[in-house]
Design a protein around this motif. Structure first.
Motif, mmCIF file in Angstrom:
data_model
loop_
_atom_site.group_PDB
_atom_site.id
_atom_site.type_symbol
_atom_site.label_atom_id
_atom_site.label_comp_id
_atom_site.label_asym_id
_atom_site.label_seq_id
_atom_site.Cartn_x
_atom_site.Cartn_y
_atom_site.Cartn_z
ATOM 1 N N SER A 76 -2.249 2.143 26.493
ATOM 2 C CA SER A 76 -2.521 1.480 25.222
ATOM 3 C C SER A 76 -1.682 0.216 25.070
ATOM 4 N N TYR A 77 -2.266 -0.789 24.411
ATOM 5 C CA TYR A 77 -1.542 -2.013 24.100
ATOM 6 C C TYR A 77 -0.760 -1.833 22.787
ATOM 7 N N LYS B 59 1.646 -0.780 28.979
ATOM 8 C CA LYS B 59 0.520 0.142 29.136
ATOM 9 C C LYS B 59 0.884 1.330 30.024
#
Length: 540
Positions: free
Chosen positions: A249-250, A243
């Motif tokens: 974001s994953y 992340k």
């Protein structure tokens, strides 16, 4: 040194009870709650025709210990019965068939009670249904008279009793389960691997702090500590790193998850005595399965969207809990946590801490739902154990017969027939097996016919085809339908014991699912072709 007191009496170890030893294997399948449901069940068999498949079904219910059964059979034992029914002998000749069948079935399990009809006190099916306690399930075998069928269907509708129809003729058989409205199953017994829900993409504070503390200074850990980090901690640690490098974001796409898995695999130490680390292998293997955004399963979505019109459903504890779970999902955008943690390589004390974190979160979610349930009208009487079971199985709860009443049975049959015949036309190209619907059409055409109007006994092939054409126009021109009709007409209603025994076993299995409300029963018709030795399930 501790003094040994020789006069002390060791505690008495109580082994399993006689009943637990007797039913040991089935208790492992449906537990004590399922066995209690079986033992409180009261089953009615309305037997007609050769009567073999019905008694074979009862046999497979008596052996696991249903509480009580009754057989209604107007026939008397004849010579022909002895060749197809193992529960009749020469001493039974001339006696009421229900009496002989009941006596022999009771020999299988002395804990089961049984009654037979008609007798001196109860002479008709109507009087039996009106004078007896409500039955848990009613089985009836074909061919059955339209009058008796009408009685059973109206009784089942009035008392919300499941009806099971069975028909066996020659090498063919089918059975159909008619449930009274939508039938929910909470304890569906899903595969244990499918129930794993680790919430790695949405960790709650306690889990995040636990993982952060263990993985702090991960590169400075000893080989032993590094090799015993739970894979949940490993994945959470490297997800945070991901992340930080990807704008918060994953990994979401398959390409990103593959890259993330490569990072995890690369973090394993190989310069140790084992030449690798099992916990990092577990973490890499779990990437694709556990890095999934929570979503609403289709079965639960169907329950949330189901329109309840039956007043009995409005008061049902299941629907009160379902509404509470729906409110929980709408609030948190996820289902209650099941709380189960899979086995993994870790130090025992660390693994126990991890288990406790998941269990505490599961209890918290269940408590929130229970609070909603108890605040609902009628929710105060619901057992908290029911709420807990629903929460643990929420992703796998199943609603059977959900679309009942939206289309007539006759129209549904025509729709299914059209689709099955279209599929058969493409079967060679799609490499799919041919439909067994022709068997159902052929048998259904003789399901209510005891004898022909002119007294010949069994209808000719052309007569059966004409009846099929009334059910599904044009079906009488289908080659495979004609073949199935020919086989049914040739059997003239006779049953083969091996086909009846196999069918009875399948029916009993599905009935146990309904009685115990565990596992998922078929929805709603099972066809068996003894010639090709295969089954097909259709919703008719």
């Amino acid at each position: 040194m501790t003094e040994i007191v020789m006069s002390q009496t060791p505690p008495i170890l109580h082994g399993p009870s006689e009943k637990e030893r007797k039913y040991d294997r089935q208790l492992r399948l449906w537990a004590a709650s399922g066995q209690a449901a079986l033992e409180s069940a009261n089953i009615l068999l309305v037997n007609s025709g050769p009567g073999t498949v019905g008694v074979e079904t009862l046999k497979n219910l008596v052996l696991p210990g249903i509480g009580r059964f009754a057989i209604y059979d107007e026939a008397r034992v004849e010579e022909a019965d002895l060749g197809v029914n193992f529960f009749l002998d020469e001493d039974s000749l001339g006696k009421p068939r229900s009496e002989s069948l009941t006596g022999h079935l009771l020999e299988l399990n002395p804990e089961v009670q049984g009654d037979w009809y008609p007798n001196e006190n109860v002479k008709t099916l109507d009087s039996l249904l009106t004078s007896s306690p409500v039955f848990t399930t009613i089985i009836y075998t074909h061919p059955i008279t339209p009058e008796n069928l009408s009685l059973l269907e109206s009784h089942g509708q009035q008392h919300q009793t499941p009806l099971v129809a069975i028909h066996s003729a020659g090498f063919y058989s089918y059975f159909r389960i008619n449930l009274p409205g939508a039938f929910p199953i909470v304890d569906t017994h899903p595969d244990e691997t499918a129930t794993t829900d680790l919430r790695l993409l949405a960790p709650w504070p306690e889990l995040a702090v636990f993982a952060e503390e263990l993985a702090k200074n991960i590169d400075d850990l000893s080989d032993f500590e590094h090799g015993h980090l739970p894979y949940v901690v490993i994945l959470l640690h490297y997800l945070e790193r991901w992340k930080a490098e990807h704008d918060g974001s994953y990994p979401s796409t398959y390409k990103e998850k593959t890259e993330f898995r490569r990072i995890v695999q690369g973090a394993a130490r190989t310069q140790n005595a084992e030449g690798g680390e099992e916990n990092f292998d577990e973490a890499a293997a779990a990437v694709l399965k556990t890095l999934v955004v929570p979503s609403l399963p289709s079965g639960l979505k169907e329950i949330f969207e189901y329109e309840r019109t039956n007043p009995a459903e409005q008061k049902s504890g299941f629907w009160v809990i379902a509404d509470a779970v729906k409110a929980f999902y709408e609030k948190h955008k996820c289902l209650p946590l099941p709380g189960k943690v899979p086995d993994m390589k870790a130090q025992s004390n660390v693994y126990i801490q991890l288990q406790n974190i998941y269990k505490a979160k599961a209890r918290k979610d269940a408590a929130e739902i229970l609070e909603t349930v108890q605040a609902t009208a009628g929710g105060q009487t619901i057992d908290p154990a029911e709420v807990d079971l629903f929460c643990k199985n929420a992703a796998f709860v199943k609603l059977i017969n959900a679309t009942t009443g939206k289309i007539s049975r006759a129209d549904r049959l025509k729709e299914v027939a059209a689709q099955e015949f279209r599929n058969d036309e493409q079967a060679e190209m799609t490499l799919q097996p041919l439909s067994l619907l022709p068997i159902y059409l052929a048998m259904q055409a003789t399901a209510h016919q005891v004898e022909t109007e002119d007294g010949r006994g069994w209808p000719r092939q052309e007569e059966v085809l004409a009846r099929v054409a009334k059910m599904v126009p044009g079906a009488d021109e289908n080659e495979r339908v004609c073949q199935a009709v020919g086989e049914v007409a040739r059997a003239e209603g006779g049953e083969l014991h091996n086909v009846a025994a196999l069918t009875g076993g399948m029916v009993a299995q599905e009935m146990i699912k309904i009685i115990t409300k565990q596992y998922i029963p078929i929805d709603n018709t099972c066809l068996f072709d003894g010639i090709s030795s295969r089954c097909q399930i259709l919703r008719l």
